[in-house]
Scaffold this active site. Structure first.
Site, PDB file in Angstrom:
ATOM      1  CG  HIS A 175      -9.004  -3.329  -1.692  1.00 17.32           C
ATOM      2  ND1 HIS A 175     -10.106  -2.682  -2.232  1.00 17.32           N
ATOM      3  CD2 HIS A 175      -8.549  -2.507  -0.710  1.00 17.32           C
ATOM      4  CE1 HIS A 175     -10.297  -1.530  -1.620  1.00 17.32           C
ATOM      5  NE2 HIS A 175      -9.368  -1.398  -0.668  1.00 17.32           N
ATOM      6  CG  HIS A 214      -6.797  -2.617   3.679  1.00 17.86           C
ATOM      7  ND1 HIS A 214      -6.089  -1.499   3.291  1.00 17.86           N
ATOM      8  CD2 HIS A 214      -8.044  -2.475   3.173  1.00 17.86           C
ATOM      9  CE1 HIS A 214      -6.879  -0.719   2.574  1.00 17.86           C
ATOM     10  NE2 HIS A 214      -8.067  -1.286   2.495  1.00 17.86           N
ATOM     11  CD  GLN A 249     -15.179  -1.175  -1.954  1.00 21.53           C
ATOM     12  OE1 GLN A 249     -16.349  -1.386  -1.645  1.00 21.53           O
ATOM     13  NE2 GLN A 249     -14.552  -1.878  -2.880  1.00 21.53           N
ATOM     14  CG  ASP A 258      -1.993   1.026   1.210  1.00 20.53           C
ATOM     15  OD1 ASP A 258      -1.703   2.204   0.873  1.00 20.53           O
ATOM     16  OD2 ASP A 258      -3.138   0.689   1.532  1.00 20.53           O
ATOM     17  CB  ILE A 259       1.568   3.937  -2.455  1.00 13.73           C
ATOM     18  CG1 ILE A 259       0.191   4.446  -2.838  1.00 13.73           C
ATOM     19  CG2 ILE A 259       2.114   2.953  -3.481  1.00 13.73           C
ATOM     20  CD1 ILE A 259       0.177   5.316  -4.073  1.00 13.73           C
TER      21      ILE A 259
END
Length: 146
Positions: free
Chosen positions: A109, A111, A103, A40-41
């Site tokens: 997705h 996490h 979301q 995750d950026i």
């Protein structure tokens, strides 16, 4: 009786779809025929990884059973690697369905965050150092592929 709002339609231009198409770069941790895992950026904690299916699905209700199973198996691999790399027993597994739940990218997705719920930072607040993400991705991938 309250009405349920209409579910968001899948957008082929969402950031995860662009990643799957090879249109934008990412720090890959793991990939197989049904899933992709990457850093995750804008992480909530060091080692925050996202796992996505290679199916066009907005949320869990859209996900085909074989892709749901594949996502969980990939999550298991990632979590085992995270525990070794980040020396954390606790891994938060979080999945949000719909904008009301928080979301923001409308491609299913999960996490995986090596942290305690009591230490968890806010999401999408600060961009991570790309070199550090690349190093973390390599460390995780090395354990998974060993």
């Amino acid at each position: 009786m309250s009405q349920v709002s209409q579910q968001t339609a899948y957008d082929d231009n969402n950031i995860f779809a662009k990643m799957l198409n090879g249109d934008i770069p990412y720090h890959k941790v793991y990939e197989d025929d049904k899933t992709l895992a990457f850093m995750d950026i804008m992480p909530q904690a060091e080692g925050h990884v996202l796992v996505i299916p290679k199916q066009k699905a907005v949320d869990l209700a859209d996900l085909e059973p074989e892709y749901a199973a594949a996502v969980l198996m990939t999550c298991k691999k990632i979590m085992q690697a995270q525990r070794q790399v980040f020396k954390r027993e606790g891994i938060i597994q979080m999945q949000l369905n719909g904008s009301e739940a928080g979301q923001t990218v409308f491609h299913y997705h999960v996490h995986l965050i090596p942290s305690s719920i009591h230490e968890l930072g806010k999401h999408a607040i600060k961009m991570a150092n790309q070199d550090e993400l690349a190093e973390q991705a390599q460390q995780l991938a090395a354990i998974i592929n060993a």
